[in-house]
Design an enzyme around this catalytic site. Structure first.
Site, PDB file in Angstrom:
ATOM      1  N   SER A 114       0.911  -1.279   0.020  1.00 10.22           N
ATOM      2  CA  SER A 114      -0.169   0.070  -0.057  1.00 10.22           C
ATOM      3  C   SER A 114       0.740   1.234   0.050  1.00 10.22           C
ATOM      4  O   SER A 114       2.202   1.132   0.193  1.00 10.22           O
ATOM      5  CB  SER A 114      -0.767  -0.112   1.366  1.00 10.22           C
ATOM      6  OG  SER A 114      -1.430   1.251   1.442  1.00 10.22           O
ATOM      7  N   TYR A 150      -2.259  -1.294  10.259  1.00 11.98           N
ATOM      8  CA  TYR A 150      -2.328  -1.363   8.793  1.00 11.98           C
ATOM      9  C   TYR A 150      -1.019  -1.055   8.367  1.00 11.98           C
ATOM     10  O   TYR A 150      -0.193  -1.720   7.629  1.00 11.98           O
ATOM     11  CB  TYR A 150      -3.511  -0.511   8.269  1.00 11.98           C
ATOM     12  CG  TYR A 150      -3.653  -0.798   6.986  1.00 11.98           C
ATOM     13  CD1 TYR A 150      -4.220  -2.058   6.154  1.00 11.98           C
ATOM     14  CD2 TYR A 150      -3.224   0.039   5.845  1.00 11.98           C
ATOM     15  CE1 TYR A 150      -4.446  -1.969   4.762  1.00 11.98           C
ATOM     16  CE2 TYR A 150      -3.409   0.039   4.541  1.00 11.98           C
ATOM     17  CZ  TYR A 150      -3.866  -1.181   4.119  1.00 11.98           C
ATOM     18  OH  TYR A 150      -4.365  -1.515   2.673  1.00 11.98           O
TER      19      TYR A 150
END
Length: 270
Positions: free
Chosen positions: A154, A167
């Site tokens: 990401s 995350y």
């Protein structure tokens, strides 16, 4: 002839979103697919979970392209189930050439509201699940004479996006796994790379979680620019990421390994 004609790809989190898009895009270019997805609820996520019906739709779309697909309801955190799914898929389809470790979850909370459960759920899915995927699939790639592994990280794997502590930690960890696996698997002609999207138009980017993110950014306006893309687009489409996955899976990228490939509209340049 397609760019991955005659190859077999194993894709996690394939029921919908990026995972389904990757399965369809690789099938369009000639690959057969081994697909897995949890297809069950995970506590705390602010968007609907994928379902068995979603996975069945992926099967339908791949088969409509006249490609074979083996799809099972499997949790990437369950090593025994993962091994069974991979081994059975390879036995049925004959080989393995491409691995796309895509499964992941996202729970948005300020740093001081992250619970041990949120931390464990996120890291076990987004990092341990990736490790399970590569370690269990790599022997089949070696048996095939080499292959390509693509790990979904990401923009949050390259910068500290706010309200995403577990995350961010997991997606940074994916980068470490990518470099480590790329180093050790190179002698077997196995390439390992990571892709780093900005926001993607999937169920993860909808629901209560995104509304909560908007409220948190409003309360901390100095952090807002971190979420802005350089290019004039607020969100990308799954196929934009799938096109990058296809390139990394194809022989066009035969000498590309240990690369953090951004598909982030310039987000990580801030």
């Amino acid at each position: 002839m397609g760019r991955v004609e005659g190859k077999v790809a194993f894709i996690t989190g394939a029921a919908r979103g990026q995972g389904r898009s990757h399965a369809v895009r690789l099938a369009q270019e000639g690959a057969d697919i081994i697909a897995v997805d949890l297809c069950d609820d995970i506590p705390g996520i602010g968007y609907p979970s994928a379902t068995a019906e979603d996975l069945a739709q992926t099967v339908k779309e791949v088969e409509a392209l006249d490609r074979r697909i083996i799809a099972t309801k499997t949790d990437v955190r369950d090593r025994a189930a993962m091994k069974q799914a991979i081994d059975a898929g390879v036995a049925e389809l004959g080989r393995l050439d491409i691995v796309v470790a895509n499964a992941g979850i996202c729970i948005m909370k300020p740093w001081n509201e992250v619970t041990p459960q949120i931390w464990d759920e996120t890291v076990s899915t987004n990092l341990t699940g990736v490790w399970n995927t590569v370690q269990l699939a790599a022997p089949h790639l070696i048996d095939s004479g080499g292959g390509s592994v693509i790990l979904t990280s990401s923009a949050a794997g390259l910068k500290g996006l706010p309200f995403l502590t577990p995350y961010v930690a997991a997606k940074h960890g994916v980068v470490g796994l990518m470099h480590a696996f790329a180093t050790e698997l190179a002698e077997h002609s196995v390439r390992v790379n990571s892709v780093h999207p900005t926001g993607v138009n999937t169920p993860m980017a909808s629901g209560d979680g995104m509304a909560a993110m908007g409220n948190m950014l409003a309360a901390h306006p100095r952090l807002g620019p971190m979420m802005t893309n350089l290019l004039p687009v607020e969100i990308t489409e799954p196929v934009d990421i799938s096109n990058a996955v296809l390139f990394l899976a194809s022989d066009e990228a035969r000498y590309v390994t240990s690369l953090t490939m951004t598909v982030d509209a310039g987000n990580t340049q801030y």
